[in-house]
Design a protein around this motif. Sequence first.
Motif, short mmCIF file in Angstrom:
data_model
loop_
_atom_site.label_atom_id
_atom_site.label_comp_id
_atom_site.label_asym_id
_atom_site.label_seq_id
_atom_site.Cartn_x
_atom_site.Cartn_y
_atom_site.Cartn_z
N THR A 152 26.92 102.79 80.17
CA THR A 152 26.71 102.29 78.91
C THR A 152 28.01 102.11 78.27
N LEU A 153 28.12 101.03 77.73
CA LEU A 153 29.39 100.55 77.05
C LEU A 153 29.25 100.98 75.58
N LEU A 154 30.19 101.87 75.00
CA LEU A 154 29.76 102.09 73.54
C LEU A 154 31.02 101.28 72.77
N ASP A 155 30.05 100.92 71.46
CA ASP A 155 30.77 99.87 70.57
C ASP A 155 30.72 98.61 71.12
N ALA A 156 30.02 98.36 72.09
CA ALA A 156 30.38 96.89 72.78
C ALA A 156 29.92 95.74 71.94
N PHE A 157 29.15 95.87 70.85
CA PHE A 157 28.76 94.69 69.96
C PHE A 157 29.89 94.57 68.90
N ARG A 158 30.95 95.55 68.91
CA ARG A 158 32.02 95.31 68.16
C ARG A 158 33.40 95.05 69.10
N THR A 159 32.86 94.47 70.24
CA THR A 159 33.92 93.92 71.13
C THR A 159 33.79 92.61 71.66
N ASP A 160 34.80 91.96 71.79
CA ASP A 160 34.58 90.61 72.13
C ASP A 160 33.74 90.13 73.43
N ALA A 161 32.99 89.57 73.36
CA ALA A 161 32.18 89.23 74.58
C ALA A 161 32.81 88.89 75.77
N GLY A 162 34.23 88.34 75.78
CA GLY A 162 35.23 87.89 76.62
C GLY A 162 35.71 89.41 77.13
N ASP A 163 35.87 90.24 76.70
CA ASP A 163 36.26 91.64 77.18
C ASP A 163 35.08 92.32 77.86
N ILE A 164 34.03 92.36 77.58
CA ILE A 164 32.63 92.89 78.03
C ILE A 164 32.28 92.25 79.51
N ALA A 165 32.22 90.90 79.51
CA ALA A 165 31.56 90.02 80.60
C ALA A 165 32.18 90.67 81.94
N PRO A 166 33.63 90.76 82.04
CA PRO A 166 34.22 91.05 83.33
C PRO A 166 33.58 92.43 83.85
N ALA A 167 32.92 93.27 82.90
CA ALA A 167 32.17 94.62 83.33
C ALA A 167 31.16 94.25 84.32
N PHE A 190 23.63 87.87 64.60
CA PHE A 190 24.92 88.30 65.34
C PHE A 190 24.57 88.66 66.74
N VAL A 191 23.44 89.46 67.07
CA VAL A 191 23.08 90.15 68.22
C VAL A 191 22.57 88.89 69.13
N ALA A 192 21.75 87.81 68.50
CA ALA A 192 21.61 86.53 69.50
C ALA A 192 22.85 85.96 69.64
N GLY A 193 23.41 85.80 68.82
CA GLY A 193 24.91 84.77 69.26
C GLY A 193 25.70 85.51 70.27
N TYR A 194 25.88 86.82 70.14
CA TYR A 194 26.64 87.68 70.94
C TYR A 194 25.98 87.56 72.41
N LEU A 195 24.63 87.77 72.61
CA LEU A 195 24.21 87.81 73.76
C LEU A 195 24.12 86.37 74.53
N ARG A 196 23.85 85.32 73.80
CA ARG A 196 24.10 83.77 74.15
C ARG A 196 25.69 83.78 74.60
N SER A 197 26.52 84.46 73.85
CA SER A 197 27.92 84.02 74.40
C SER A 197 28.18 84.67 75.78
N LEU A 198 27.60 86.00 75.95
CA LEU A 198 27.58 86.47 77.24
C LEU A 198 27.19 85.59 78.41
N ALA A 199 25.85 84.97 78.06
CA ALA A 199 25.38 84.29 79.03
C ALA A 199 26.28 82.94 79.41
N GLU A 200 26.86 82.46 78.16
CA GLU A 200 27.78 81.23 78.50
C GLU A 200 28.97 82.01 79.47
N LEU A 201 28.97 83.03 79.40
CA LEU A 201 30.46 83.58 80.42
C LEU A 201 29.59 83.98 81.61
N ASP A 202 28.46 83.43 82.01
CA ASP A 202 27.88 83.77 83.48
C ASP A 202 27.43 85.30 83.66
N VAL A 203 27.10 85.79 82.33
CA VAL A 203 26.56 87.22 82.59
C VAL A 203 24.93 86.91 82.80
#
Length: 359
Positions: A130-145, A166-179
């Motif tokens: 579990t990554l705490l405070d993930a939704f206040r972290t740039d998606a680019g810093d989460i994707a490598p996990a 925001f949640v929808a946009g954030y998850l779409r950003s992760l998907a665009e980063l191949d998550v």
Amino acid sequence: MRLCDVTLREATQMPGREYTVEQTIAAGKALDALSLSLIQAGFPATGNHDATVTQRLAETLETDVGAIARARDADVDAALDADADVIEVFVPVSDRQLQAVLGASRQEAFESASEAIDRVRDGDARPHLTLLDAFRTDAGDIAPAFDRFDVPITLADTVGARTPSFVAGYLRSLAELDVSLDRVGVHFHDDLGVATANALVATRLGVDRVDVSVASLGERAGNPALEEVAVALETAGHETGLAREQLIPTCRTVLDALDESVDPRTPIIGEAVTAHESGLHTTAMLDDPATFEPYDPETFGGKRRLLFGAHTGRGGAERLLEQADRNPTEERTDALLDRLTESEAPVELDEAVAMAEQL
């Protein structure tokens, strides 16, 4: 999509709560009837209560039992000693929490998590992260996990700061980063009153797991309500895997076990939310209940209550007389309306029909 129940752990974080071991175990056993994907029992490193609850539930339940652990040897060992099926290692990832909570860099946090995950595996439990405070972290810093860790990963909106858009946009950003979003779990808090909405948005986008809690029990404003998420998903045609007919009775049993209560108007499980007295509503619902309800409460183990009294109109009285095999003449209709108005309190359908049968 999997539902993970966090009631047992989250509820203990509410101020003034000191549940006994037996109370918590009773609640856990009740939850087992729902066929959830995971029941998060506690944080064994915090002491005997959570360690005992985790161990006894792990020995007893059909459902997998989870425990949480910081990325520390002692925490992981405590969870292993408690025989948890799943150990959820958690680390902060936002800049603010890395500095204030961990005093380390994100890379150091990931290295600690990696070591803890290896320790979980060595102890023959299944690791999650579990990554705490993930939704206040740039998606680019989460994707490598998701490249680094080959375990289920839950993203936490730890302080309940985000809204559905925001949640929808954030998850779409992760998907665009191949998550791949089918590897993502989500954990929301209700500080802005949108935890359930956030959870539903996330499920629509294809996340693998949603953390839920009975009646939103949890620290501060709580978590997405198990009953709200489950009914909303099932009503929209999504399979949750839950034993649907056990949902409402189980939630109420859990509340009783923990000596908690909810407002009668609480969605899904409040005593008043499936009660109808309005003359227009009850008249129509005698013919077709779906006219004024979003779901059949009996599908989820609840009960519809049609009430008749001073608010009952002529149409409702006529329907009652018809159900009682009485011709709804003007005289009978007036007499039934008088009886209903004179009642000390609104009466339920069976009693109202019995009144009509006497005319």
